[in-house]
Design a protein around this motif. Structure first.
Motif, short mmCIF file in Angstrom:
data_model
loop_
_atom_site.label_atom_id
_atom_site.label_comp_id
_atom_site.label_asym_id
_atom_site.label_seq_id
_atom_site.Cartn_x
_atom_site.Cartn_y
_atom_site.Cartn_z
N VAL A 103 -5.45 11.50 -0.49
CA VAL A 103 -4.99 10.19 -0.92
C VAL A 103 -3.51 10.09 -0.56
CG1 VAL A 103 -4.58 8.71 -2.92
CG2 VAL A 103 -6.68 10.07 -2.77
N SER A 104 -3.13 9.03 0.14
CA SER A 104 -1.75 8.92 0.61
C SER A 104 -1.06 7.69 0.04
CB SER A 104 -1.71 8.90 2.14
OG SER A 104 -2.55 7.89 2.64
N ARG A 105 0.27 7.75 0.03
CA ARG A 105 1.04 6.60 -0.44
C ARG A 105 0.82 5.43 0.52
NH1 ARG A 105 4.53 5.26 -4.26
NH2 ARG A 105 6.24 3.84 -3.80
N LEU A 106 0.69 4.25 -0.03
CA LEU A 106 0.47 3.04 0.77
C LEU A 106 1.76 2.70 1.52
CD1 LEU A 106 -1.15 0.53 1.60
CD2 LEU A 106 -0.72 -0.42 -0.66
N LYS A 107 1.71 2.79 2.85
CA LYS A 107 2.86 2.42 3.68
C LYS A 107 2.70 0.95 4.03
CE LYS A 107 3.48 7.10 5.45
NZ LYS A 107 2.54 7.73 4.51
N SER A 108 3.33 0.10 3.24
CA SER A 108 2.99 -1.33 3.25
C SER A 108 3.87 -2.17 4.17
CB SER A 108 3.06 -1.87 1.82
OG SER A 108 4.36 -1.67 1.30
N ASN A 109 4.70 -1.51 5.02
CA ASN A 109 5.55 -2.26 5.97
C ASN A 109 6.37 -3.36 5.29
OD1 ASN A 109 4.55 -0.70 8.07
ND2 ASN A 109 2.85 -2.08 8.44
N ASN A 110 7.16 -2.95 4.32
CA ASN A 110 8.09 -3.84 3.61
C ASN A 110 7.43 -4.82 2.63
OD1 ASN A 110 10.30 -2.67 4.91
ND2 ASN A 110 10.01 -4.02 6.69
N LEU A 111 6.11 -4.78 2.51
CA LEU A 111 5.45 -5.56 1.45
C LEU A 111 5.71 -4.84 0.11
CD1 LEU A 111 2.05 -6.23 3.25
CD2 LEU A 111 3.78 -7.94 2.71
N PRO A 112 5.81 -5.58 -1.00
CA PRO A 112 6.15 -4.92 -2.27
C PRO A 112 5.06 -3.97 -2.75
CG PRO A 112 5.70 -7.27 -2.59
CD PRO A 112 5.72 -7.04 -1.12
N LEU A 113 5.50 -2.90 -3.40
CA LEU A 113 4.58 -1.94 -4.04
C LEU A 113 4.86 -1.92 -5.54
CD1 LEU A 113 4.51 1.15 -1.63
CD2 LEU A 113 2.67 -0.48 -2.08
N PRO A 114 3.85 -1.74 -6.39
CA PRO A 114 2.45 -1.60 -6.00
C PRO A 114 1.87 -2.88 -5.39
CG PRO A 114 2.68 -1.63 -8.41
CD PRO A 114 4.05 -1.64 -7.85
N HIS A 115 0.75 -2.69 -4.69
CA HIS A 115 -0.04 -3.82 -4.18
C HIS A 115 -0.75 -4.42 -5.39
CE1 HIS A 115 -4.14 -4.83 -2.08
NE2 HIS A 115 -3.42 -5.93 -2.18
N ILE A 116 -0.30 -5.59 -5.83
CA ILE A 116 -0.86 -6.24 -7.02
C ILE A 116 -1.37 -7.62 -6.64
CG2 ILE A 116 -0.40 -7.13 -9.35
CD1 ILE A 116 1.81 -5.12 -9.65
N GLY A 117 -2.61 -7.91 -7.03
CA GLY A 117 -3.15 -9.25 -6.85
C GLY A 117 -4.45 -9.27 -6.09
N TRP A 118 -4.84 -10.48 -5.71
CA TRP A 118 -6.13 -10.70 -5.07
C TRP A 118 -6.06 -10.43 -3.57
CZ3 TRP A 118 -10.34 -12.02 -8.06
CH2 TRP A 118 -10.05 -12.34 -9.38
N ASN A 119 -7.07 -9.72 -3.06
CA ASN A 119 -7.12 -9.43 -1.64
C ASN A 119 -8.58 -9.32 -1.21
OD1 ASN A 119 -6.34 -8.81 0.99
ND2 ASN A 119 -4.86 -7.26 0.37
N GLN A 120 -8.79 -9.52 0.09
CA GLN A 120 -10.16 -9.52 0.62
C GLN A 120 -10.68 -8.11 0.88
OE1 GLN A 120 -9.45 -11.90 4.16
NE2 GLN A 120 -10.55 -13.63 3.26
#
Length: 196
Positions: A103-120
């Motif tokens: 399990v690795s840290r989410l490398k979100s390319n400058n998107l805020p962490l944690p990833h919170i909210g609705w997603n597909q």
């Protein structure tokens, strides 16, 4: 049907119990290994850190019970990540080891962490878990760590990078999102799991 929600000491246990109750099923929240081992379906929820939940599972002697469980089990959020054999969280944590993946840290390319909210979620294959759920349906996520895409990935989600949002190996199922917080579509997924 004996449905157990493993008491991992996290905050969303009651909301899972309520969601299951709305579908017409009763469940119990417990960390008793003897009850868990005799159940017909297990939910393994997780919120917080991998190390804290693994410590609790170890103290309660539940790790081997989960590994040897033959009925269907659904890991939710951190619960899904614990099915892997290692997490990068907290300088590295050995986890349950059902799936050969870290399990690795989410490398979100400058998107805020944690990833919170609705997603597909995008299906990689047809599956009974997705019955009556349209492809690219939206679910509610809260996480900073991911399971990389691997041969057990049933669906993917994108947040800076693509990652596994649903996995399955044999009787072990995992969802990165929170179905109990995902409205009617989340209820459908829980129903599908309970009826499989």
């Amino acid at each position: 049907m004996d449905i157990v929600i493993v008491d991992t000491g996290c905050a969303n246990l009651t909301s899972i119990k309520v969601a299951i109750k709305k579908l017409g099923y009763n469940s119990i929240i417990t960390s008793e290994a003897s009850i868990i081992s005799k159940s017909k379906k297990i939910f393994l929820p997780g919120v917080g850190t991998a190390s804290a939940v693994m410590d609790l599972l170890s103290k309660k002697n539940i790790i081997d019970v989960i590994k040897e469980f033959k009925e269907k089990i659904l890991g939710i959020c951190l619960g899904m990540q614990l099915f892997c054999d290692f997490s990068e969280e907290c300088n590295g944590v050995k986890t349950i080891g059902i799936i050969k993946s870290s399990v690795s840290r989410l490398k979100s390319n400058n998107l805020p962490l944690p990833h919170i909210g609705w997603n597909q979620i995008t299906f990689q294959k047809e599956h009974p878990l997705f019955k009556n759920i349209p492809n690219n349906s939206r679910f509610y996520f809260v996480h900073s760590y991911i399971v990389p895409i691997n041969k057990y990935t049933l669906s993917t989600t994108s947040y800076g990078v693509n990652f596994s949002s649903v996995i399955q190996k044999n009787n072990f199922f995992g969802v990165q999102f929170h179905p109990e917080k995902s409205g009617s579509i989340g209820c459908q997924l829980l129903k599908n799991f309970l009826e499989m």
